[in-house]
Design an enzyme around this catalytic site. Structure first.
Site, PDB file in Angstrom:
ATOM      1  N   ASP A  16      47.316  41.210  39.207  1.00  0.00           N
ATOM      2  CA  ASP A  16      46.672  41.851  40.357  1.00  0.00           C
ATOM      3  C   ASP A  16      45.254  41.310  40.449  1.00  0.00           C
ATOM      4  OD1 ASP A  16      46.077  43.671  42.469  1.00  0.00           O
ATOM      5  OD2 ASP A  16      45.233  45.086  41.046  1.00  0.00           O
ATOM      6  N   SER A  17      44.617  41.563  41.572  1.00  0.00           N
ATOM      7  CA  SER A  17      43.214  41.185  41.725  1.00  0.00           C
ATOM      8  C   SER A  17      42.333  41.936  40.721  1.00  0.00           C
ATOM      9  CB  SER A  17      42.753  41.531  43.138  1.00  0.00           C
ATOM     10  OG  SER A  17      43.011  42.897  43.403  1.00  0.00           O
ATOM     11  N   CYS A  53      50.055  43.009  43.648  1.00  0.00           N
ATOM     12  CA  CYS A  53      48.886  43.110  44.528  1.00  0.00           C
ATOM     13  C   CYS A  53      49.415  42.938  45.951  1.00  0.00           C
ATOM     14  CB  CYS A  53      47.890  42.006  44.184  1.00  0.00           C
ATOM     15  SG  CYS A  53      46.469  41.944  45.294  1.00  0.00           S
ATOM     16  N   THR A 110      47.733  42.523  48.656  1.00  0.00           N
ATOM     17  CA  THR A 110      47.011  41.492  49.390  1.00  0.00           C
ATOM     18  C   THR A 110      47.618  40.121  49.088  1.00  0.00           C
ATOM     19  OG1 THR A 110      45.004  42.835  49.291  1.00  0.00           O
ATOM     20  CG2 THR A 110      44.720  40.487  49.722  1.00  0.00           C
ATOM     21  N   GLU A 134      38.563  53.646  42.616  1.00  0.00           N
ATOM     22  CA  GLU A 134      37.907  53.078  41.426  1.00  0.00           C
ATOM     23  C   GLU A 134      36.830  54.010  40.883  1.00  0.00           C
ATOM     24  OE1 GLU A 134      37.017  49.010  41.289  1.00  0.00           O
ATOM     25  OE2 GLU A 134      39.187  48.697  41.297  1.00  0.00           O
ATOM     26  N   CYS A 165      48.926  49.284  49.020  1.00  0.00           N
ATOM     27  CA  CYS A 165      47.814  48.795  48.183  1.00  0.00           C
ATOM     28  C   CYS A 165      47.981  49.415  46.802  1.00  0.00           C
ATOM     29  CB  CYS A 165      46.476  49.214  48.790  1.00  0.00           C
ATOM     30  SG  CYS A 165      45.063  48.804  47.740  1.00  0.00           S
ATOM     31  N   HIS A 208      45.943  50.409  44.688  1.00  0.00           N
ATOM     32  CA  HIS A 208      45.036  51.508  44.319  1.00  0.00           C
ATOM     33  C   HIS A 208      45.460  52.853  44.922  1.00  0.00           C
ATOM     34  CE1 HIS A 208      42.457  48.303  43.009  1.00  0.00           C
ATOM     35  NE2 HIS A 208      41.468  49.112  42.729  1.00  0.00           N
TER      36      HIS A 208
END
Ligand code: DGL
Length: 281
Positions: free
Chosen positions: A11-12, A74, A76, A154, A186, A188
């Protein structure tokens, strides 16, 4: 037959640990090699070129670890660069997080109206709309970028007034479309699940693409007879790599994974890939 090689997941940043959590819940014997590109996170606000370049470096790092499957955890990267990665990696199955969430939504939407929330890059590509249309052209897809959700998750503000206000701001226009399913596009967003569900109401089913991706991985490993031997401690045998040991790394990792991480190593991706070049910040 079994295959005890690890599953590679990247993941990023640390959000992909929501996918690792679901993988280990469904398949506790599987070990994971995880890469979080924490030095260059977030990807969701970058150009497609930068996302593709970073994604290839991430994939190549994991390919050198003798993995049996690659999971692009991820949204994205899955939206922008999955085909790009598949061209580079043909030896093992490569799974993104977009298709599994779409398949689940297609089976569940009675109204044939699906909402998708994600980073600006994910929504810009319309990857979810195209994927759903490839399964059922009759379904309408409504996308909405929610850029504030990543920092809120986060910061550990999942259950807070500020997150509820942001969710109301982003989601009311989606609720007005009459959608009956909402995909969390996403990594998150599973952390914000309760707040999002509270804002959209119980008549809308909120789908966590992390869970559906783990389920897809389990099905593919089963079909290939490539699951690990039962009884192994998958988490104990897993290793975690980051490109920057950010100050709140441990707290964040625990938030996404639901448990602590012990075997953690900081790596320099651009050095390893022989591409020491200016990061495109
Ligand atoms: N992992 C990203 C995603 O799922 C979110 C964070 C980022 O923008 O890099 O889209």
């Amino acid at each position: 037959m079994s295959d005890n090689r690890p599953i590679g997941v990247f993941d990023s940043g640390l959000g992909g640990l929501t996918v690792v959590k679901e993988l280990l819940r469904l398949m506790p014997a599987e070990s994971i090699v995880y890469l979080g590109d924490t030095a260059r996170c977030p990807y969701g606000v970058r150009s497609d070129d930068a996302i593709r370049r970073f994604a290839l470096q991430d994939a190549r790092f994991l390919m050198a670890m003798d993995i049996k499957m690659l999971i692009v955890a991820c949204n994205t990267v899955s939206s922008v660069a999955l085909d790009h990665i598949r061209k580079d990696v043909s030896e093992i199955p490569v799974i993104g997080v977009v298709l599994p969430g779409c398949k689940a939504a297609v089976l569940r939407t009675a109204e044939k109206k699906v909402g998708v929330i994600g980073t600006p890059a994910t929504i810009r590509t319309e990857a979810y709309a195209r994927t759903i249309a490839s399964i059922d052209k009759g379904i309408k897809v409504y996308g909405k970028a929610c850029p504030l959700f990543v920092p809120l998750a986060e910061e550990g503000l999942a259950d807070s007034e500020i997150t509820r206000s942001a969710a109301q701001y982003y989601l009311y226009e989606l609720v007005d479309t009459g959608m009956d399913c909402l995909i969390l596009g996403c990594t998150h967003y599973p952390l914000l699940m309760e707040t999002i569900q509270g804002v959209v109401g119980n008549s809308i089913e909120v789908l966590d693409s992390a869970f559906w991706t783990a389920k897809e991985a389990q099905d593919i490993l089963g079909a290939l007879n490539a699951a690990a031997d039962g009884g192994r401690d998958g988490l104990g045998a897993s290793t975690f790599h980051v490109t920057d040991m950010t100050p709140n790394f441990e707290k964040s990792a625990r938030r996404f994974l639901g448990s602590g991480i012990t075997r953690i190593e900081k790596i320099d991706l651009e050095d390893l890939c022989g591409e020491k070049q200016e990061a495109s910040r």
